[in-house]
Design an enzyme around this catalytic site. Sequence first.
Site, short mmCIF file in Angstrom:
data_model
loop_
_atom_site.label_atom_id
_atom_site.label_comp_id
_atom_site.label_asym_id
_atom_site.label_seq_id
_atom_site.Cartn_x
_atom_site.Cartn_y
_atom_site.Cartn_z
N ASP A 117 -8.27 26.39 -58.31
CA ASP A 117 -8.13 27.81 -58.61
C ASP A 117 -8.12 28.04 -60.11
O ASP A 117 -7.21 27.61 -60.81
CB ASP A 117 -6.84 28.35 -57.99
CG ASP A 117 -6.87 29.87 -57.87
OD1 ASP A 117 -7.14 30.53 -58.89
OD2 ASP A 117 -6.64 30.39 -56.78
N ASP A 318 -13.78 34.13 -61.50
CA ASP A 318 -12.70 33.66 -60.64
C ASP A 318 -13.28 32.87 -59.48
O ASP A 318 -14.18 33.33 -58.78
CB ASP A 318 -11.90 34.86 -60.11
CG ASP A 318 -10.78 34.45 -59.17
OD1 ASP A 318 -10.06 33.48 -59.50
OD2 ASP A 318 -10.65 35.06 -58.10
#
Length: 439
Positions: A117, A318
């Site tokens: 992440d 992202d």
Amino acid sequence: MSTLVLFLQLFSIVPLALGLNHPNCDLTKNQDQGSTLRIFHIDSPCSPFKSPSPLSWEARVLQTLAQDQARLQYLSSLVAGRSVVPIASGRQMLQSTTYIVKVLIGTPAQPLLLAMDTSSDVAWIPCSGCVGCPSNTAFSPAKSTSFKNVSCSAPQCKQVPNPACGARACSFNLTYGSSSIAANLSQDTIRLAADPIKAFTFGCVNKVAGGGTIPPPQGLLGLGRGPLSLMSQAQSVYKSTFSYCLPSFRSLTFSGSLRLGPTSQPQRVKYTQLLRNPRRSSLYYVNLVAIRVGRKVVDLPPAAIAFNPSTGAGTIFDSGTVYTRLAKPVYEAVRNEFRKRVKPPTAVVTSLGGFDTCYSGQVKVPTITFMFKGVNMTMPADNLMLHSTAGSTSCLAMASAPENVNSVVNVIASMQQQNHRVLIDVPNGRLGLARERCS
């Protein structure tokens, strides 16, 4: 608060051997090399987390949209000084992992799969003996000779929210929605491919309570910009530099790569400035200057794409959001130009959940290009269109960002990043892009 909340999205761990019967992959073997790790999609045949009861195409699209919506609420909540994260979509938020990598933790090493992440700072891992954790196969500190708890006087203890001292170790207890977690801040050796990182700090979870949701089976490896992220803790090894190439959903084994450190990075990369927004300091911002549909540069309101360090607005890359979200006036302008250029022009536009530009039958679609200073990112149909299993329906895989937030973040998401090498070079303040077949 933010790093703990993102931990709750991506929770427990299972042994690598579970569910890995696909002939084209075996994660039990050490196939990662040097400072390069393989990346797998959560639904890859190589993933032990793949659902045993696959959803229909329509149900999966709607589920992913709901997960994305919750993640966007989370990303928008990352404003300095805020202590409360929206919890209205708790179930979807807890289920939103996308890509996983293999790591080894402890001495002797215990193989684990963690979610990668880029917008989170810390690694969080359920430990053996955890009460209420969804799996009894977790990291075992007792089996590691290099494991230790972080003391209350250590500087790392001040870098987590609401620290407390339990049995002379730094700990925390966090209530989130209708659930709470308790964990110790711990250290052990973590091995990424061939690289050992000693005294790596992570959250070792020992209790989950309440009537909340059932967390999905994986832990979290944070690649953000905070002091407890992998890039900060391993700065002497990786120099705050990494790149990743996310595999296409259509790839048989969904295998991409995560390259850590400045060596072995591609040379033929074009760069744009990497921006730092103090309002959301963990995220990787870039300056989006224009969007082109086909050969047409779309007329956009400048304020909707502007980088604003005083509010946290701007554009980020992202890895955890699946479908790109744009501020409403930006999305509508891009969508309207896109529709004009779809062929045949008589194609009927329908909708599916949050996607408002869907078609039945075969259509030819234009490219969409995100234009940054120094580099363009052009996306062909494979990066733009979701296709049903039967192939009869396709949808533009972008949507409008939620408006009920303090300041809108434009999110360039994982589907649009597929088959691009994204290079984060923090020391030189730049983000690189290159087209690459990642699968």
